[in-house]
Scaffold this motif. Structure first.
Motif, PDB file in Angstrom:
ATOM      1  N   VAL A  77       5.830  19.643  -0.295  1.00  0.00           N
ATOM      2  CA  VAL A  77       5.140  20.376  -1.282  1.00  0.00           C
ATOM      3  C   VAL A  77       3.366  19.294  -0.923  1.00  0.00           C
ATOM      4  CG1 VAL A  77       5.871  21.440  -3.205  1.00  0.00           C
ATOM      5  CG2 VAL A  77       5.338  19.012  -3.159  1.00  0.00           C
ATOM      6  N   THR A  78       1.795  20.043  -0.949  1.00  0.00           N
ATOM      7  CA  THR A  78       0.949  19.572  -0.733  1.00  0.00           C
ATOM      8  C   THR A  78       0.330  19.283  -2.529  1.00  0.00           C
ATOM      9  OG1 THR A  78       0.930  20.181   1.288  1.00  0.00           O
ATOM     10  CG2 THR A  78      -1.247  19.136   0.176  1.00  0.00           C
ATOM     11  N   ILE A  79       0.329  17.837  -2.704  1.00  0.00           N
ATOM     12  CA  ILE A  79      -0.285  18.597  -4.316  1.00  0.00           C
ATOM     13  C   ILE A  79      -1.851  18.272  -4.718  1.00  0.00           C
ATOM     14  CG2 ILE A  79       1.780  17.501  -5.500  1.00  0.00           C
ATOM     15  CD1 ILE A  79       1.282  15.009  -5.847  1.00  0.00           C
ATOM     16  N   GLU A  80      -2.729  18.356  -4.919  1.00  0.00           N
ATOM     17  CA  GLU A  80      -4.107  18.410  -5.626  1.00  0.00           C
ATOM     18  C   GLU A  80      -3.892  16.996  -5.796  1.00  0.00           C
ATOM     19  OE1 GLU A  80      -5.920  21.059  -7.746  1.00  0.00           O
ATOM     20  OE2 GLU A  80      -5.599  22.738  -5.816  1.00  0.00           O
ATOM     21  N   ASP A  81      -5.099  16.111  -5.741  1.00  0.00           N
ATOM     22  CA  ASP A  81      -4.927  14.737  -6.520  1.00  0.00           C
ATOM     23  C   ASP A  81      -4.198  14.110  -6.414  1.00  0.00           C
ATOM     24  OD1 ASP A  81      -7.884  15.473  -7.460  1.00  0.00           O
ATOM     25  OD2 ASP A  81      -7.514  16.558  -8.456  1.00  0.00           O
ATOM     26  N   ALA A  82      -3.639  13.838  -5.362  1.00  0.00           N
ATOM     27  CA  ALA A  82      -1.911  13.108  -5.153  1.00  0.00           C
ATOM     28  C   ALA A  82      -2.696  11.476  -5.379  1.00  0.00           C
ATOM     29  CB  ALA A  82      -2.109  12.973  -3.589  1.00  0.00           C
ATOM     30  N   PRO A  83      -1.970  11.079  -6.207  1.00  0.00           N
ATOM     31  CA  PRO A  83      -1.203   9.452  -6.299  1.00  0.00           C
ATOM     32  C   PRO A  83      -1.809   8.402  -5.250  1.00  0.00           C
ATOM     33  CG  PRO A  83      -0.219  10.526  -7.518  1.00  0.00           C
ATOM     34  CD  PRO A  83      -0.889  11.620  -6.414  1.00  0.00           C
ATOM     35  N   SER A  84      -2.973   7.895  -5.335  1.00  0.00           N
ATOM     36  CA  SER A  84      -2.862   6.736  -4.100  1.00  0.00           C
ATOM     37  C   SER A  84      -1.607   6.108  -3.906  1.00  0.00           C
ATOM     38  CB  SER A  84      -3.850   5.538  -4.673  1.00  0.00           C
ATOM     39  OG  SER A  84      -5.197   5.769  -5.185  1.00  0.00           O
ATOM     40  N   GLN A  85      -1.912   5.837  -3.068  1.00  0.00           N
ATOM     41  CA  GLN A  85      -0.633   4.496  -1.887  1.00  0.00           C
ATOM     42  C   GLN A  85      -0.450   4.056  -2.652  1.00  0.00           C
ATOM     43  OE1 GLN A  85      -0.803   2.795   2.326  1.00  0.00           O
ATOM     44  NE2 GLN A  85       0.782   4.332   2.546  1.00  0.00           N
ATOM     45  N   SER A  86       1.076   3.570  -2.999  1.00  0.00           N
ATOM     46  CA  SER A  86       1.207   2.311  -3.807  1.00  0.00           C
ATOM     47  C   SER A  86       1.221   0.952  -3.106  1.00  0.00           C
ATOM     48  CB  SER A  86       2.731   2.531  -4.145  1.00  0.00           C
ATOM     49  OG  SER A  86       3.342   1.152  -4.981  1.00  0.00           O
ATOM     50  N   LEU A  87       0.627   0.060  -3.771  1.00  0.00           N
ATOM     51  CA  LEU A  87       0.432  -0.902  -2.958  1.00  0.00           C
ATOM     52  C   LEU A  87       1.456  -2.567  -3.458  1.00  0.00           C
ATOM     53  CD1 LEU A  87      -3.531  -1.376  -2.212  1.00  0.00           C
ATOM     54  CD2 LEU A  87      -1.376  -0.783  -0.926  1.00  0.00           C
ATOM     55  N   ASN A  88       2.247  -1.853  -4.138  1.00  0.00           N
ATOM     56  CA  ASN A  88       3.226  -3.026  -4.416  1.00  0.00           C
ATOM     57  C   ASN A  88       4.029  -4.040  -3.130  1.00  0.00           C
ATOM     58  OD1 ASN A  88       2.840  -0.805  -7.315  1.00  0.00           O
ATOM     59  ND2 ASN A  88       4.589  -2.107  -7.854  1.00  0.00           N
ATOM     60  N   THR A  89       4.316  -4.874  -3.578  1.00  0.00           N
ATOM     61  CA  THR A  89       4.539  -6.199  -3.044  1.00  0.00           C
ATOM     62  C   THR A  89       6.996  -5.737  -2.407  1.00  0.00           C
ATOM     63  OG1 THR A  89       3.687  -7.669  -4.080  1.00  0.00           O
ATOM     64  CG2 THR A  89       5.737  -8.335  -2.734  1.00  0.00           C
ATOM     65  N   LEU A  90       6.773  -5.466  -1.021  1.00  0.00           N
ATOM     66  CA  LEU A  90       8.133  -4.943  -0.969  1.00  0.00           C
ATOM     67  C   LEU A  90       8.300  -6.577  -0.343  1.00  0.00           C
ATOM     68  CD1 LEU A  90       6.774  -1.933   0.912  1.00  0.00           C
ATOM     69  CD2 LEU A  90       7.532  -2.307  -1.317  1.00  0.00           C
ATOM     70  N   THR A  91      10.112  -6.781   0.684  1.00  0.00           N
ATOM     71  CA  THR A  91      10.428  -7.796   0.656  1.00  0.00           C
ATOM     72  C   THR A  91      11.328  -7.422   1.790  1.00  0.00           C
ATOM     73  OG1 THR A  91      10.083  -8.790  -1.520  1.00  0.00           O
ATOM     74  CG2 THR A  91      11.573  -9.639  -0.308  1.00  0.00           C
ATOM     75  N   ARG A  92      11.334  -7.746   2.520  1.00  0.00           N
ATOM     76  CA  ARG A  92      12.351  -8.132   4.188  1.00  0.00           C
ATOM     77  C   ARG A  92      13.544  -8.890   3.601  1.00  0.00           C
ATOM     78  NH1 ARG A  92      10.216  -6.442   9.458  1.00  0.00           N
ATOM     79  NH2 ARG A  92      10.867  -8.434   9.455  1.00  0.00           N
ATOM     80  N   LEU A  93      14.763  -8.279   4.276  1.00  0.00           N
ATOM     81  CA  LEU A  93      15.806  -9.307   4.375  1.00  0.00           C
ATOM     82  C   LEU A  93      14.887 -10.573   5.304  1.00  0.00           C
ATOM     83  CD1 LEU A  93      18.640  -7.022   5.414  1.00  0.00           C
ATOM     84  CD2 LEU A  93      18.695  -8.390   3.128  1.00  0.00           C
ATOM     85  N   ASP A  94      14.618 -10.481   6.015  1.00  0.00           N
ATOM     86  CA  ASP A  94      13.811 -11.842   6.173  1.00  0.00           C
ATOM     87  C   ASP A  94      13.073 -12.423   5.093  1.00  0.00           C
ATOM     88  OD1 ASP A  94      12.045 -10.668   7.062  1.00  0.00           O
ATOM     89  OD2 ASP A  94      11.763 -11.168   8.881  1.00  0.00           O
TER      90      ASP A  94
END
Length: 222
Positions: A77-94
């Protein structure tokens, strides 16, 4: 701007009101129907042009991939006024940390999942196959684990041979809620600028022909 040729001295006042979206009361002369038509028709045309200009300003194609919401992708689905992309910190295995903003420049299919989520577990091998097929400088499947510990997700990756995907851990269920998701899994397709194209709430078959067609269209168009 004025319009003395038409003899309509209130034109400036009317146009100013149109541009501001306000009403205005103007003393109208006792004209013949023909003169009224010659005066009003240009006003309607100008108002239509102004409306189209303001409607188009800052817009982007909405729902451009809706035609691909068929078969296994029927719930896309395409939604109107979609929330902004999350900019939370992500961690990799390394141990490397990053945010989705660090991946701007490529189309992203961002999947939020957890090992305790049964539908999530089903679609992970399919997402792995999708990344193996299309992963490049233009596209990436980003799977973000919501597990309590990254080790739990890492063990699942190893046990199921998920070798095409990179494991990202970002335990923040609040971030998922802020994206408007009601639960896991939730998969969101972003363009190269980090703007949401559309989303898939719930489980989907990401190794299907319909999914391939959707991703190919996103890479080509966005």
């Amino acid at each position: 701007m004025s319009w003395p040729e038409a003899g309509f001295s209130g034109f400036d006042e009317v146009m100013g009101a149109i541009l501001k979206g306000e009403g205005v009361k103007v003393q109208m002369p006792n004209w013949s129907p023909l003169k009224w038509a010659l005066t009003i028709l240009p006003l309607i045309g100008i108002a239509a042009v102004i409306y189209m200009l303001f409607s188009a300003a800052g817009s982007r194609p909405a729902g451009a991939l809706d035609s691909y919401a068929t078969g296994t992708m029927a719930d896309f689905v395409t939604i109107e006024d979609a929330p902004s992309q999350s900019l939370n910190t992500l961690t990799r295995l390394d141990g490397q940390t990053l945010t989705l903003a660090d991946k701007r420049g490529k189309v992203l299919l961002v999947n939020y999942w957890a090992t305790w989520c049964a539908p999530c577990v089903v679609e992970m091998p399919q997402l792995n196959a999708l990344q193996a097929r299309y992963g490049s400088d233009d596209f990436e499947v980003v799977t973000i684990s919501m597990d309590r510990r990254m080790d739990e997700a890492a063990e699942f990756f190893e046990a199921n041979g998920l070798d095409a995907l990179t494991l990202y851990h970002g335990l923040d269920l609040g971030a998922v809620q802020r994206l408007g998701a009601r639960g896991l899994p939730i998969t969101i397709l972003y363009d190269r600028r980090g703007v949401e194209i559309g989303r898939m709430p719930g489980e989907a078959d990401w190794a299907s022909e319909e999914a391939f067609a959707l991703i190919e269209a996103a890479i080509e168009r966005y």
